[in-house]
Design an enzyme around this catalytic site. Structure first.
Site, short mmCIF file in Angstrom:
data_model
loop_
_atom_site.label_atom_id
_atom_site.label_comp_id
_atom_site.label_asym_id
_atom_site.label_seq_id
_atom_site.Cartn_x
_atom_site.Cartn_y
_atom_site.Cartn_z
N HIS A 268 13.70 11.74 -8.97
CA HIS A 268 14.99 11.72 -8.25
C HIS A 268 15.89 10.72 -8.98
O HIS A 268 16.13 10.85 -10.17
CB HIS A 268 14.68 11.34 -6.79
CG HIS A 268 15.79 11.54 -5.81
ND1 HIS A 268 16.98 12.14 -6.11
CD2 HIS A 268 15.90 11.19 -4.50
CE1 HIS A 268 17.75 12.18 -5.03
NE2 HIS A 268 17.12 11.59 -4.03
N HIS A 307 17.04 20.90 -12.49
CA HIS A 307 17.45 20.55 -11.12
C HIS A 307 16.97 21.63 -10.18
O HIS A 307 16.95 22.81 -10.54
CB HIS A 307 18.99 20.44 -11.04
CG HIS A 307 19.44 19.64 -9.88
ND1 HIS A 307 19.58 20.17 -8.63
CD2 HIS A 307 19.77 18.32 -9.79
CE1 HIS A 307 19.98 19.21 -7.82
NE2 HIS A 307 20.10 18.09 -8.48
N ASP A 363 21.73 12.52 -14.40
CA ASP A 363 21.05 11.34 -14.93
C ASP A 363 20.97 11.33 -16.46
O ASP A 363 20.58 10.32 -17.05
CB ASP A 363 19.62 11.25 -14.36
CG ASP A 363 19.63 10.97 -12.88
OD1 ASP A 363 20.45 10.16 -12.45
OD2 ASP A 363 18.84 11.59 -12.14
N1 CMC Z 1 11.47 19.32 -18.77
C1 CMC Z 1 10.66 20.34 -19.10
N2 CMC Z 1 10.36 21.37 -18.28
C2 CMC Z 1 10.92 21.35 -17.06
C3 CMC Z 1 11.77 20.32 -16.64
C4 CMC Z 1 12.06 19.29 -17.54
N3 CMC Z 1 12.87 18.28 -17.21
N4 CMC Z 1 12.18 20.56 -15.37
C5 CMC Z 1 11.59 21.71 -15.01
N5 CMC Z 1 10.83 22.19 -16.04
C6 CMC Z 1 10.06 23.44 -16.05
C7 CMC Z 1 8.84 23.34 -15.18
O1 CMC Z 1 7.74 22.87 -15.92
C8 CMC Z 1 8.70 24.77 -14.72
O2 CMC Z 1 8.18 25.52 -15.80
P1 CMC Z 1 7.08 26.72 -15.52
O3 CMC Z 1 7.86 27.75 -14.76
O4 CMC Z 1 6.65 27.14 -16.87
O5 CMC Z 1 6.00 26.08 -14.72
C9 CMC Z 1 10.13 25.24 -14.55
O6 CMC Z 1 10.90 24.45 -15.46
C10 CMC Z 1 10.64 25.08 -13.13
O7 CMC Z 1 10.53 23.73 -12.77
P2 CMC Z 1 10.10 23.18 -11.37
O8 CMC Z 1 9.26 21.95 -11.59
O9 CMC Z 1 9.51 24.27 -10.55
O10 CMC Z 1 11.50 22.77 -10.76
P3 CMC Z 1 11.76 21.89 -9.48
O11 CMC Z 1 12.96 22.45 -8.83
O12 CMC Z 1 10.53 21.73 -8.65
O13 CMC Z 1 12.08 20.44 -10.10
C11 CMC Z 1 13.18 18.59 -11.02
C12 CMC Z 1 13.34 19.92 -10.29
C13 CMC Z 1 14.55 17.89 -11.09
C14 CMC Z 1 12.22 17.67 -10.25
C15 CMC Z 1 12.63 18.86 -12.43
O14 CMC Z 1 13.55 19.67 -13.14
C16 CMC Z 1 12.36 17.58 -13.20
O15 CMC Z 1 11.29 17.00 -13.05
N6 CMC Z 1 13.33 17.11 -14.05
C17 CMC Z 1 13.17 15.85 -14.76
C18 CMC Z 1 13.47 14.69 -13.83
C19 CMC Z 1 14.96 14.57 -13.57
O16 CMC Z 1 15.79 14.64 -14.47
N7 CMC Z 1 15.30 14.34 -12.29
C20 CMC Z 1 16.67 14.12 -11.86
C21 CMC Z 1 17.17 15.23 -11.00
S1 CMC Z 1 18.95 15.19 -10.75
C22 CMC Z 1 19.32 13.76 -9.89
C23 CMC Z 1 18.54 13.49 -8.68
O17 CMC Z 1 18.12 14.37 -7.93
O18 CMC Z 1 18.34 12.33 -8.40
#
Ligand code: CMC
Length: 435
Positions: A268, A307, A363
């Protein structure tokens, strides 16, 4: 003739049910009517991480994740970032309208005159270790403020709520600045009421021996824009935490401590700190292809990318990129920007990221700006938390007044052992001692 209902046929017994569709949703409780016998509990939905569950009706913030749209109370984020101050946007989030000039004056006066901390709160901050993470200090001190303002628990009194809202928005900047000064071993600086919100924050952060702190107008405005961009983001992890804790009628200081704790997580608000660590680890543009390879192999994540809601470019990231140019004019260019730009360029062409709709989020660039301004990475999430206070409080205030809200209490699917008894252990034969 079309009807706003969903017809569900239970194939277990052939019974059919009609669930009204209102605002694109059906009520989860309507599913409980679906039973195979009178003592059947009824059907529930299973939705870990709330991927498809609306937990409230809200008229604060609108996001269209596919189109990359973010609006507070109907205004585009781009327009607000261009024309407003953070305090005006906070007012908008909380009260639904931008302030008139008189309201703006009164609101600014109120906030300005509640920035001081009780002296015992300063002593409380002193008690942390010299190297305590400022986010830990912020979370704990927010909770501690609940003891300073015990009347805050009267959450059904609108006047009392209003008082705590003003206090919290005002004191967030002071708490953040004091957590920063504590880390550096510098004396705390009292607020200066001649300065606006961000200038005063800078004063409390950076004033040393000079009699009057003079804030750089470019940096002050850049911080203000960053505050606007971070002020609210509808039902994210920390706002949901604020609502969930607040739903137990907990006071707003404790609720906000919980919200800030949720924000601290690296998935987050903690992601901005992680982005900087990542850029440092990459170290040079030439190392990017290998880093991307590790991301695609699932070894690591590209922090600041992806996201839950945006499946398009995060509109906040676009504005932040423009702010970065203005800040670098004053501070000099942060060399990490070249790595970030190249990382973004490669990722946006790569099928792994394109097919998963992974774009830079808020971020990705914010940390680079904060670092250029002179902040250590461990302050980045604190900087996110200061303005998010407005969003948390707007969400909380809305929740408290919503007649449909009750204490948050999800269901579970129990997958453990059904029932068992403790079987008395057989006594071990006494050991025979020899000699
Ligand atoms: N790098 C590489 N792969 C990713 C990333 C990433 N940053 N984010 C998602 N994926 C992949 C993930 O592995 C999955 O792949 P597969 O379908 O092959 O398993 C696919 O994309 C879908 O991802 P998800 O984990 O199901 O997506 P989610 O909605 O559960 O997670 C998230 C959203 C923000 C937690 C995630 O994108 C992430 O961990 N990003 C990095 C951390 C980050 O930048 N967070 C800040 C978010 S914005 C500000 C805030 O909310 O505070």
């Amino acid at each position: 003739m079309s009807k706003d209902t969903l017809t569900i046929t239970d194939q277990r017994n052939g019974k059919t049910y009609e669930a009204p569709i209102e605002l694109g949703t059906i009520r989860a409780m309507d599913l409980r009517k679906i039973k195979t016998s009178p003592d059947d509990f009824g059907v529930m939905t299973y939705d870990p991480a709330f991927m498809n569950t609306a937990s409230c009706k809200s008229n604060i913030t609108f996001i269209d994740g596919d189109k990359g749209i973010l609006r507070y109370r109907g205004y585009d984020i781009e327009t607000l970032a261009e024309h407003c101050t953070y305090l005006q946007v906070a007012y908008l989030l909380l009260y639904g309208e931008l302030p008139t000039p008189q309201q703006d004056k009164d609101w600014t006066w109120e906030i300005t005159h509640h920035t001081m901390l009780h002296e015992t709160t300063k002593t409380f901050i002193d008690g942390f270790r010299y190297d305590a993470h400022p986010m830990g200090i912020l979370v704990s001190t927010l909770a501690a403020l609940s003891t300073v303002y015990p009347e805050a628990k009267n959450i059904h009194d609108p006047e009392n709520r209003q008082k705590q809202i003003v206090r919290l928005i005002a004191k967030m900047a002071t708490l953040a600045a004091y957590s920063y000064r504590h880390r550096r071993g510098h004396p705390y600086v009292y607020p200066d009421n001649d300065l606006n919100y961000t200038e005063n924050f800078m004063n409390m952060l950076w004033k040393m021996t000079e009699p009057k702190y003079m804030a750089s107008p470019v940096i002050a405005r850049a911080l203000d824009v960053l505050f606007i961009l971070h002020a609210d983001h509808e039902q994210n992890c920390s706002s949901t935490t604020m609502r969930v804790i607040g739903s137990a009628q907990t006071d707003p200081y404790l609720s906000m401590a919980g919200a800030a704790a949720a924000l601290a997580g690296p998935l987050h608000g903690g992601a901005n700190e992680e982005v900087l660590k990542m850029l440092d680890e990459i170290g040079s543009v030439k190392n990017i292809p290998n880093y991307i390879k590790r991301v695609k192999e699932g070894e690591i994540k590209l922090m600041g990318f992806g996201h839950r809601v945006y499946k398009n470019y995060d509109p906040r990231a676009r504005i932040i990129k423009a702010v970065a140019d203005e800040v670098f004019e004053v501070t000099g260019r942060n060399e990490r920007l070249d790595i970030a730009l190249e990382l973004e360029r490669i990722a946006l062409q790569d099928d792994y990221f394109v097919s998963r709709k992974l774009y830079p989020n808020v971020d990705f660039y914010s940390g680079i700006i904060y670092q250029a301004m002179g902040f250590q990475p461990d302050m980045f999430t604190v900087l996110f938390a200061i303005p998010r206070a407005a969003g948390w409080l707007a969400q909380w205030n809305e929740m408290v007044q919503d007649p449909e809200q009750k204490i948050a209490r999800p269901r579970q699917i129990y997958t453990g052992i059904d029932h068992r008894q403790i079987i008395a252990k057989q006594e071990e034969p006494a050991e025979v001692k020899v000699g």
